[in-house]
Scaffold this active site. Structure first.
Site, PDB file in Angstrom:
ATOM      1  N   ASP A   1     135.023  95.108 -53.723  1.00 37.88           N
ATOM      2  CA  ASP A   1     135.357  96.516 -53.494  1.00 37.88           C
ATOM      3  C   ASP A   1     134.171  97.290 -52.918  1.00 37.88           C
ATOM      4  OD1 ASP A   1     136.374  99.058 -53.520  1.00 37.88           O
ATOM      5  OD2 ASP A   1     136.826  99.114 -55.660  1.00 37.88           O
TER       6      ASP A   1
ATOM      7  N   ASP B   1     136.692 101.782 -47.539  1.00 36.61           N
ATOM      8  CA  ASP B   1     136.954 101.281 -48.884  1.00 36.61           C
ATOM      9  C   ASP B   1     137.950 100.131 -48.905  1.00 36.61           C
ATOM     10  OD1 ASP B   1     137.281 101.136 -51.681  1.00 36.61           O
ATOM     11  OD2 ASP B   1     138.886 102.633 -51.629  1.00 36.61           O
TER      12      ASP B   1
END
Length: 380
Positions: A270, A89
């Site tokens: 992201d 992430d």
């Protein structure tokens, strides 16, 4: 990660390590040619490691298809190694996994880290809390050996979950954050920084390729770039400031008309977010323009109309990144098509968009910590 929308050293000299990822479905100034990647080594203090697949030291993990749409990969923690499936992430900075300390019912559907079974485990006793867009996690900090493929990080600080909130049905055991250190809730040195500090990678670069239509083939690579995963030029975008994978975006347009981000805005790249998020008013406008109708928490369009819907173009640093309708619509298990735009509920002083996996399946992305910038190119 804006949570997932709906949510010892083995040193490599001039090597790339690629970690396969698995797709999982959950309810979560243009540069001239001289700035392209093939001229990158002439312009910078370190040599960017380039390869076109085989012939370089590449470590690959087997893939497992869980369902559809979120990307996870395997790591191990402890001695002997205990394996976990985690989200890689770019929106967060900490590594954490579920543990035997966790008292929440949701924990027991995951692999739990058993600290008493690891001879290299060291407790810290410091606690921390991470708040995500659709839940929270409370944990305790510890240290142990972490392995990502053939990369080994000793004495890595990480979190062990003690309680989860609102994470029912999340098909992964934890999160491996790849953002800058300032976003660490544990206060420790993140994984990627330790890879650099301990000499495990030759260059401070990692990259993502996310498969478009098949569960296999997705990778995150460390220490260089495999050019076989993209076509054309790799365009570099400077970060707004060092410390977050956030860039200036010029506009969002459709049919040559600006439909959002007029006068520029910010975009966060992201990998831990599934869809594309933006301010409610602007998202609603996009949904109206493409004729989407609400049904529950999603907005649907006719699947037969998808091929006729216009592309939505994200212009970043003077370069256009079109997203065709086939990319911004998703077919659900019932065969209906919903859109990938969602309201971003986080408050912000400036217009902010989150470019999640829907965008990153179209565009191979490189995260250059050495020069504080992101590279984007058309994915193959």
């Amino acid at each position: 990660m804006r949570w997932l929308l709906l949510l010892g050293l083995v040193a490599f000299s001039e090597s790339i390590v690629k970690i396969p990822l698995t797709r999982v479905k959950i309810m979560r100034k243009t540069r001239s040619e001289k700035h392209m990647l093939n001229n990158f080594p002439k312009e910078h203090t370190y040599r960017l490691n380039l390869t076109s697949s085989p012939g370089s030291n590449i470590t690959t993990h087997p893939l497992r298809n869980i369902k559809d749409m979120l990307y996870v990969g395997n790591i191990t923690i402890g001695t002997p190694p205990q394996e976990f499936q985690v989200v890689f992430d770019t929106g967060s900075s900490d590594l954490w996994v579920s543990s035997v300390f966790c008292t929440s019912p949701t924990c027991f559907s995951h692999v739990l880290f058993r600290h008493l079974e690891s001879s290299t485990f060291r407790p810290n006793n410091k606690t921390f809390i991470v708040e995500y867009g659709s839940g929270s996690m409370k944990g305790v900090v510890a240290r142990d050996t972490v392995r990502i493929g053939d990369l080994v990080i000793t004495d890595q600080e990480f979190g062990l979950s003690m309680a989860h909130s609102e994470f029912e049905g999340m098909p992964f055991d934890g999160v491996l954050g790849l953002n800058y250190p300032k976003f660490s809730f544990t206060g420790g040195i993140p994984i990627f920084d330790n890879l650099k500090n301990q000499g495990a990678i030759s260059e401070p670069v990692f990259a993502f390729y996310l498969s478009k239509s098949k569960p296999e083939g997705s990778v995150v690579m460390f220490g260089g770039v495999d050019t076989s995963y993209y076509q054309g030029a790799l365009h570099w975008v400077p970060l707004i400031q060092a410390g977050d994978w956030r860039v200036h975006m010029d506009r969002i347009s459709m049919n040559r008309q600006t439909i959002a981000c007029s006068g520029s805005c910010e975009a966060l790249v992201d990998t831990g977010t599934s869809l594309i998020q933006g301010p409610r008013r602007l998202v609603d406008n996009i949904l109206r323009l493409i004729g989407a109708t609400p049904r529950g928490s999603k907005h649907y369009v006719s699947c037969s109309a998808v091929n006729t819907l216009p592309s939505i173009i994200f212009t970043i640093n003077g370069f256009n990144y079109p997203l065709p309708a086939q990319a911004y619509t998703i077919k659900d298990s019932s065969g209906n098509c919903y859109t990938s735009f969602k309201e971003n509920t986080a408050s912000a002083s400036t217009e902010t968009w989150i470019l999640g996996d829907v965008f990153l399946r179209q565009y191979f992305s490189v995260y250059d910590r050495g020069n504080d910038r992101i590279g984007l190119a058309q994915a193959v």
